[in-house]
Design a protein around this motif. Structure first.
Motif, PDB file in Angstrom:
ATOM      1  N   GLY A  46      65.390  83.579  82.903  1.00 48.91           N
ATOM      2  CA  GLY A  46      64.403  84.528  82.395  1.00 48.91           C
ATOM      3  C   GLY A  46      64.006  84.235  80.967  1.00 48.91           C
ATOM      4  N   LYS A  47      64.977  83.872  80.119  1.00 48.88           N
ATOM      5  CA  LYS A  47      64.662  83.529  78.729  1.00 48.88           C
ATOM      6  C   LYS A  47      63.822  82.257  78.650  1.00 48.88           C
ATOM      7  CE  LYS A  47      68.896  85.658  76.986  1.00 48.88           C
ATOM      8  NZ  LYS A  47      70.203  85.430  76.299  1.00 48.88           N
ATOM      9  N   ILE A  48      64.137  81.281  79.502  1.00 45.69           N
ATOM     10  CA  ILE A  48      63.368  80.034  79.500  1.00 45.69           C
ATOM     11  C   ILE A  48      61.931  80.287  79.929  1.00 45.69           C
ATOM     12  CG2 ILE A  48      63.157  77.783  80.619  1.00 45.69           C
ATOM     13  CD1 ILE A  48      66.209  77.696  80.746  1.00 45.69           C
ATOM     14  N   LYS A  49      61.740  81.125  80.941  1.00 45.20           N
ATOM     15  CA  LYS A  49      60.387  81.441  81.387  1.00 45.20           C
ATOM     16  C   LYS A  49      59.604  82.180  80.308  1.00 45.20           C
ATOM     17  CE  LYS A  49      61.324  81.541  86.365  1.00 45.20           C
ATOM     18  NZ  LYS A  49      61.345  82.377  87.599  1.00 45.20           N
ATOM     19  N   LEU A  50      60.275  83.070  79.573  1.00 46.04           N
ATOM     20  CA  LEU A  50      59.601  83.773  78.480  1.00 46.04           C
ATOM     21  C   LEU A  50      59.175  82.802  77.382  1.00 46.04           C
ATOM     22  CD1 LEU A  50      58.715  86.386  77.107  1.00 46.04           C
ATOM     23  CD2 LEU A  50      61.051  86.609  76.210  1.00 46.04           C
ATOM     24  N   ALA A  51      60.087  81.896  77.003  1.00 44.19           N
ATOM     25  CA  ALA A  51      59.735  80.902  75.988  1.00 44.19           C
ATOM     26  C   ALA A  51      58.644  79.961  76.490  1.00 44.19           C
ATOM     27  CB  ALA A  51      60.978  80.100  75.592  1.00 44.19           C
ATOM     28  N   PHE A  52      58.678  79.653  77.781  1.00 42.06           N
ATOM     29  CA  PHE A  52      57.644  78.783  78.346  1.00 42.06           C
ATOM     30  C   PHE A  52      56.280  79.465  78.320  1.00 42.06           C
ATOM     31  CE2 PHE A  52      55.957  76.441  82.269  1.00 42.06           C
ATOM     32  CZ  PHE A  52      55.506  75.386  81.491  1.00 42.06           C
ATOM     33  N   PHE A  53      56.257  80.779  78.550  1.00 44.46           N
ATOM     34  CA  PHE A  53      54.999  81.523  78.454  1.00 44.46           C
ATOM     35  C   PHE A  53      54.447  81.478  77.030  1.00 44.46           C
ATOM     36  CE2 PHE A  53      52.828  85.535  77.446  1.00 44.46           C
ATOM     37  CZ  PHE A  53      51.758  85.452  78.327  1.00 44.46           C
ATOM     38  N   VAL A  54      55.327  81.634  76.039  1.00 44.95           N
ATOM     39  CA  VAL A  54      54.892  81.538  74.642  1.00 44.95           C
ATOM     40  C   VAL A  54      54.338  80.147  74.350  1.00 44.95           C
ATOM     41  CG1 VAL A  54      55.668  81.648  72.243  1.00 44.95           C
ATOM     42  CG2 VAL A  54      56.499  83.321  73.898  1.00 44.95           C
ATOM     43  N   ALA A  55      55.048  79.108  74.836  1.00 45.82           N
ATOM     44  CA  ALA A  55      54.567  77.741  74.626  1.00 45.82           C
ATOM     45  C   ALA A  55      53.227  77.512  75.320  1.00 45.82           C
ATOM     46  CB  ALA A  55      55.600  76.743  75.140  1.00 45.82           C
ATOM     47  N   ALA A  56      53.039  78.092  76.505  1.00 48.34           N
ATOM     48  CA  ALA A  56      51.767  77.929  77.222  1.00 48.34           C
ATOM     49  C   ALA A  56      50.615  78.555  76.447  1.00 48.34           C
ATOM     50  CB  ALA A  56      51.868  78.557  78.614  1.00 48.34           C
ATOM     51  N   VAL A  57      50.881  79.692  75.770  1.00 48.40           N
ATOM     52  CA  VAL A  57      49.845  80.290  74.923  1.00 48.40           C
ATOM     53  C   VAL A  57      49.469  79.336  73.783  1.00 48.40           C
ATOM     54  CG1 VAL A  57      49.335  82.190  73.348  1.00 48.40           C
ATOM     55  CG2 VAL A  57      50.508  82.642  75.498  1.00 48.40           C
ATOM     56  N   GLY A  58      50.482  78.721  73.173  1.00 51.13           N
ATOM     57  CA  GLY A  58      50.199  77.763  72.104  1.00 51.13           C
ATOM     58  C   GLY A  58      49.438  76.547  72.588  1.00 51.13           C
ATOM     59  N   VAL A  59      49.804  76.042  73.762  1.00 52.03           N
ATOM     60  CA  VAL A  59      49.091  74.882  74.315  1.00 52.03           C
ATOM     61  C   VAL A  59      47.633  75.241  74.611  1.00 52.03           C
ATOM     62  CG1 VAL A  59      48.991  73.270  76.245  1.00 52.03           C
ATOM     63  CG2 VAL A  59      51.194  73.864  75.238  1.00 52.03           C
ATOM     64  N   THR A  60      47.401  76.437  75.158  1.00 48.28           N
ATOM     65  CA  THR A  60      46.032  76.861  75.454  1.00 48.28           C
ATOM     66  C   THR A  60      45.189  76.963  74.192  1.00 48.28           C
ATOM     67  OG1 THR A  60      46.844  78.109  77.364  1.00 48.28           O
ATOM     68  CG2 THR A  60      44.641  78.643  76.562  1.00 48.28           C
ATOM     69  N   LEU A  61      45.761  77.535  73.134  1.00 45.20           N
ATOM     70  CA  LEU A  61      45.031  77.629  71.866  1.00 45.20           C
ATOM     71  C   LEU A  61      44.771  76.242  71.280  1.00 45.20           C
ATOM     72  CD1 LEU A  61      46.814  80.673  70.163  1.00 45.20           C
ATOM     73  CD2 LEU A  61      44.530  80.614  71.176  1.00 45.20           C
ATOM     74  N   SER A  62      45.714  75.329  71.457  1.00 46.31           N
ATOM     75  CA  SER A  62      45.510  73.961  70.951  1.00 46.31           C
ATOM     76  C   SER A  62      44.356  73.272  71.665  1.00 46.31           C
ATOM     77  CB  SER A  62      46.792  73.141  71.125  1.00 46.31           C
ATOM     78  OG  SER A  62      47.852  73.673  70.373  1.00 46.31           O
ATOM     79  N   VAL A  63      44.325  73.381  72.992  1.00 48.75           N
ATOM     80  CA  VAL A  63      43.235  72.764  73.755  1.00 48.75           C
ATOM     81  C   VAL A  63      41.894  73.377  73.358  1.00 48.75           C
ATOM     82  CG1 VAL A  63      42.303  72.414  76.067  1.00 48.75           C
ATOM     83  CG2 VAL A  63      44.754  72.142  75.663  1.00 48.75           C
TER      84      VAL A  63
END
Length: 265
Positions: A46-63
């Protein structure tokens, strides 16, 4: 390839347990067996999925930031030439746009032309220093090809590392092992640092552009694409640090809190 790797790990672990049992061992931590990769528990997943969601937000903003051409806005004085229209430009890493705006649409208190969101005629072209090596000329000012290319390459490398980190997290969740969290954290942290460095290099290229000619005074300001990239870099670095903490064999809080409580007593 990865499936064979994990099957081999499981077979080696079973062989180690079997050999240890024959020699009088009582568990998997025997001398003759190989150490297996720790599995991901439900709480850690669950913690990994939460951190992955945060990282996905950062990747989306980068693109979003890297792919758009609103990194900087260059605006001429509002009443430089024509009494009815004025010109401004905005560009990013790959493309630049020249816009002609109606002065009547601009805020009367604003001295320069803009902002770029106002309606008007637009002419956009891709930069040629990635293909033919030619510098771009904007309002008689010439871009610095080396700085512009360096900013673009840093942004591309950063996106590549983000994709590699995302692949590591997906493999960690699908295989249920902690092994891929450390390379994922490395990819995310380095990519965040690189994307922030690309903003600094791009700003230096803008200053070099303004210093190349002083015939036409220009007002410049960084636009919303830079804000997206800057926020993305900070978010991705935070996600990478979170993955690194999850990959540790112990909890940092459990190491710190007992010492804190003992010092209080």
């Amino acid at each position: 390839m990865w499936a064979n790797y994990f099957m081999q790990q499981e077979e080696d672990g079973r062989m180690g347990v079997a050999s240890g049992g024959g020699a009088g061992g009582t568990g998997p931590n025997v001398r003759g067996g190989k150490r297996r990769n720790p599995k991901i528990s439900e709480g850690q997943e669950g913690k990994i999925k939460l951190a992955f969601f945060v990282a996905a937000v950062g990747v989306t903003l980068s693109v979003l930031g890297v792919g758009t051409e609103f990194w900087v806005e260059l605006a001429q004085p509002k009443h430089l030439g024509n009494n009815h229209t004025c010109e401004m430009a905005h560009y990013g890493l790959w493309k630049g746009c020249l816009r002609t705006l109606w002065i009547s649409d601009i805020d009367p208190e604003r001295e320069s032309c803009g902002p770029g969101e106002l309606p008007g005629e637009s002419n956009c072209t891709f930069f040629k220093f990635y293909t033919s090596g030619e510098n771009a000329v904007i309002f008689k000012k010439t871009t610095d090809k080396s700085l512009s290319v360096a900013a673009g390459m840093l942004a591309l490398i950063s996106l590549t590392l983000m994709v590699m980190g995302a692949i590591c997290i997906i493999m960690a969740l699908s295989k249920g092992v902690m092994f891929f969290l450390k390379p994922a954290s490395f990819c995310f942290i380095v990519s965040g640092v690189l994307v922030l460095i690309s903003i600094i290099v791009f700003h230096q290229s803008v200053l070099a552009l303004l210093a190349s000619d002083h015939t036409i005074p220009l007002h410049h300001e960084l636009s919303w694409s830079v804000n997206c990239v800057g926020c993305a870099g900070a978010i991705v670095i935070m996600a990478g640090i979170f993955f690194l903490l999850l990959a540790l064999p112990y909890s940092p809080w459990e190491k710190c809190l007992p010492q804190h409580s003992s010092s209080d007593t």
